[in-house]
Write a protein that holds these residues in place. Structure first.
Motif, PDB file in Angstrom:
ATOM      1  N   GLN A 235     -14.012  58.612 -55.003  1.00  0.00           N
ATOM      2  CA  GLN A 235     -15.018  59.372 -54.266  1.00  0.00           C
ATOM      3  C   GLN A 235     -16.404  59.130 -54.859  1.00  0.00           C
ATOM      4  O   GLN A 235     -17.385  58.914 -54.126  1.00  0.00           O
ATOM      5  CB  GLN A 235     -14.671  60.860 -54.328  1.00  0.00           C
ATOM      6  N   VAL A 236     -16.501  59.142 -56.173  1.00  0.00           N
ATOM      7  CA  VAL A 236     -17.774  58.926 -56.859  1.00  0.00           C
ATOM      8  C   VAL A 236     -18.282  57.508 -56.592  1.00  0.00           C
ATOM      9  O   VAL A 236     -19.483  57.297 -56.376  1.00  0.00           O
ATOM     10  CB  VAL A 236     -17.618  59.179 -58.369  1.00  0.00           C
ATOM     11  N   SER A 237     -17.376  56.530 -56.581  1.00  0.00           N
ATOM     12  CA  SER A 237     -17.769  55.146 -56.313  1.00  0.00           C
ATOM     13  C   SER A 237     -18.342  54.996 -54.904  1.00  0.00           C
ATOM     14  O   SER A 237     -19.336  54.292 -54.694  1.00  0.00           O
ATOM     15  CB  SER A 237     -16.572  54.211 -56.482  1.00  0.00           C
ATOM     16  N   LEU A 238     -17.714  55.673 -53.944  1.00  0.00           N
ATOM     17  CA  LEU A 238     -18.206  55.623 -52.568  1.00  0.00           C
ATOM     18  C   LEU A 238     -19.591  56.263 -52.467  1.00  0.00           C
ATOM     19  O   LEU A 238     -20.467  55.775 -51.733  1.00  0.00           O
ATOM     20  CB  LEU A 238     -17.224  56.325 -51.631  1.00  0.00           C
ATOM     21  N   THR A 239     -19.786  57.351 -53.193  1.00  0.00           N
ATOM     22  CA  THR A 239     -21.095  58.005 -53.215  1.00  0.00           C
ATOM     23  C   THR A 239     -22.142  57.074 -53.814  1.00  0.00           C
ATOM     24  O   THR A 239     -23.278  56.988 -53.322  1.00  0.00           O
ATOM     25  CB  THR A 239     -21.030  59.308 -54.030  1.00  0.00           C
ATOM     26  N   GLN A 240     -21.756  56.358 -54.872  1.00  0.00           N
ATOM     27  CA  GLN A 240     -22.672  55.403 -55.496  1.00  0.00           C
ATOM     28  C   GLN A 240     -23.059  54.305 -54.506  1.00  0.00           C
ATOM     29  O   GLN A 240     -24.239  53.918 -54.419  1.00  0.00           O
ATOM     30  CB  GLN A 240     -22.011  54.796 -56.740  1.00  0.00           C
ATOM     31  N   ASP A 241     -22.093  53.822 -53.746  1.00  0.00           N
ATOM     32  CA  ASP A 241     -22.378  52.791 -52.740  1.00  0.00           C
ATOM     33  C   ASP A 241     -23.328  53.333 -51.672  1.00  0.00           C
ATOM     34  O   ASP A 241     -24.235  52.618 -51.210  1.00  0.00           O
ATOM     35  CB  ASP A 241     -21.075  52.321 -52.075  1.00  0.00           C
ATOM     36  N   GLU A 242     -23.103  54.582 -51.277  1.00  0.00           N
ATOM     37  CA  GLU A 242     -23.950  55.199 -50.253  1.00  0.00           C
ATOM     38  C   GLU A 242     -25.387  55.337 -50.760  1.00  0.00           C
ATOM     39  O   GLU A 242     -26.349  55.058 -50.029  1.00  0.00           O
ATOM     40  CB  GLU A 242     -23.379  56.571 -49.879  1.00  0.00           C
ATOM     41  N   LEU A 243     -25.537  55.739 -52.015  1.00  0.00           N
ATOM     42  CA  LEU A 243     -26.873  55.872 -52.602  1.00  0.00           C
ATOM     43  C   LEU A 243     -27.552  54.512 -52.717  1.00  0.00           C
ATOM     44  O   LEU A 243     -28.765  54.382 -52.479  1.00  0.00           O
ATOM     45  CB  LEU A 243     -26.770  56.533 -53.975  1.00  0.00           C
ATOM     46  N   GLU A 244     -26.776  53.498 -53.087  1.00  0.00           N
ATOM     47  CA  GLU A 244     -27.325  52.143 -53.188  1.00  0.00           C
ATOM     48  C   GLU A 244     -27.852  51.669 -51.832  1.00  0.00           C
ATOM     49  O   GLU A 244     -28.923  51.053 -51.741  1.00  0.00           O
ATOM     50  CB  GLU A 244     -26.248  51.187 -53.698  1.00  0.00           C
ATOM     51  N   ALA A 245     -27.101  51.975 -50.780  1.00  0.00           N
ATOM     52  CA  ALA A 245     -27.525  51.605 -49.428  1.00  0.00           C
ATOM     53  C   ALA A 245     -28.808  52.337 -49.038  1.00  0.00           C
ATOM     54  O   ALA A 245     -29.692  51.754 -48.379  1.00  0.00           O
ATOM     55  CB  ALA A 245     -26.413  51.919 -48.426  1.00  0.00           C
ATOM     56  N   VAL A 246     -28.925  53.586 -49.450  1.00  0.00           N
ATOM     57  CA  VAL A 246     -30.132  54.366 -49.160  1.00  0.00           C
ATOM     58  C   VAL A 246     -31.338  53.766 -49.871  1.00  0.00           C
ATOM     59  O   VAL A 246     -32.422  53.608 -49.282  1.00  0.00           O
ATOM     60  CB  VAL A 246     -29.941  55.838 -49.582  1.00  0.00           C
ATOM     61  N   VAL A 247     -31.172  53.410 -51.142  1.00  0.00           N
ATOM     62  CA  VAL A 247     -32.273  52.800 -51.903  1.00  0.00           C
ATOM     63  C   VAL A 247     -32.689  51.482 -51.255  1.00  0.00           C
ATOM     64  O   VAL A 247     -33.886  51.200 -51.095  1.00  0.00           O
ATOM     65  CB  VAL A 247     -31.860  52.571 -53.373  1.00  0.00           C
TER      66      VAL A 247
END
Length: 303
Positions: A235-247
């Motif tokens: 779950q945390v990894s998916l959140t990290q990917d989502e944040l990376e996409a936002v940046v």
């Protein structure tokens, strides 16, 4: 007497002033690289420039926040990884003791007591002066495994989160207009409760007779806890990917918008230098013509 009329002279002066003004603008553009030093100088594009500039600033602030959240998420992942290692080691100790029929329960008690303290410390992890696993109560350590707060358990046990003093608020952040990302974890979530309960059972398991029921239940709880923590890592990894996409989204927008603002507000220096030279020649010619007109008389004209 002058040959030219007053109206002709005034028209020439007006043209000279216009060229002087254009030359001053061209000089400023050549030295600054900007079409104007204020929005009024680019009135046709001023609304677009001001709007994009504000949106670039907002996007930059969102990107900075998303990157800050990324660092917290990375800390969550690292802490969860340490928990998996800790519980896996404890599982091996208990499994070994049960499989060999070891009577050294005191050693298992000691290992579990140390692991219980370590697990509590991991759940009390601080980052940026905030407790990560406390919900929104980030100023207070969320976990206490002192006997007074978290009494000894016996098998069969039941769910017990008495160790937890945080709240159920999940940390989140608005990282773009209309986009809010939840990224927080709380120490009362099921995998953490299972891990602490398993360690509690093992730490207080009796040695005489050996409390096989407590150790067996502890093993099952640890297995569930490890699986649950692994799910949280995903779950945390998916959140990290989502944040990376936002940046990345904000970075792409800023580059595009800054390019548009540059095109609308900055000049082509080579073109500006050519324009400056042309206006200089025009102004010199205007001065020359004006001088000739001033010197002309009716006698010169008739001659």
């Amino acid at each position: 007497m002058r040959v030219s009329t007053a109206a002709m002279q005034q028209n020439l002066l007006n043209q000279m002033r216009s060229v002087q003004s254009q030359l001053a603008d061209a000089t400023n553009q050549s030295s600054s690289g900007m079409k104007a030093d204020s929005y009024s100088g680019v009135s046709d594009n001023s609304y677009v420039i001001s709007t994009l500039s504000a949106e670039i600033s907002e996007s930059s602030a969102y990107a900075d926040l998303a990157e800050q959240i990324q660092s917290r998420v990375e800390m969550y992942y690292s802490t969860l990884n340490d928990m998996v290692d800790l519980m896996s080691d404890m599982l091996a100790d208990i499994s070994g003791a049960l499989s060999t029929g070891s009577t050294d329960v005191a050693g298992i008690n000691e290992s579990a007591t140390a692991a219980l303290s370590t697990m509590a410390s991991l759940l009390n992890t601080q980052y940026e002066d905030r407790y990560l696993f406390a919900g929104s109560a980030t100023n207070t350590a969320p976990v206490s495994v002192d006997v007074a707060d978290y009494p000894a358990m016996t098998a069969p046990s039941t769910t017990d989160t008495s160790y937890y003093s945080g709240n159920s608020d999940i940390a989140s952040a608005k990282v773009a207009d209309g986009t809010t990302i939840e990224y927080g974890l709380t120490a009362d979530q099921e995998p953490f409760e299972q891990a602490l309960r398993a360690l509690n059972l093992t730490a207080y398991a009796s040695a005489d007779p050996i409390d096989e029921a407590a150790l067996t239940e502890a093993m099952a709880l640890i297995e569930d806890a490890v699986a649950g923590i692994a799910d949280l890592q995903t779950q945390v990894s998916l959140t990290q990917d989502e944040l990376e996409a936002v940046v990345d989204m904000h970075t792409d927008f800023q580059l595009t918008a800054e390019g548009i603002v540059t095109d609308l507000s900055e000049v082509d220096l080579a073109e500006a230098m050519v324009n400056l030279e042309t206006l200089s020649v025009q102004l010199e010619a205007s001065y020359s013509v004006a001088g000739q007109i001033v010197d002309m008389s009716l006698f010169d004209y008739l001659r």
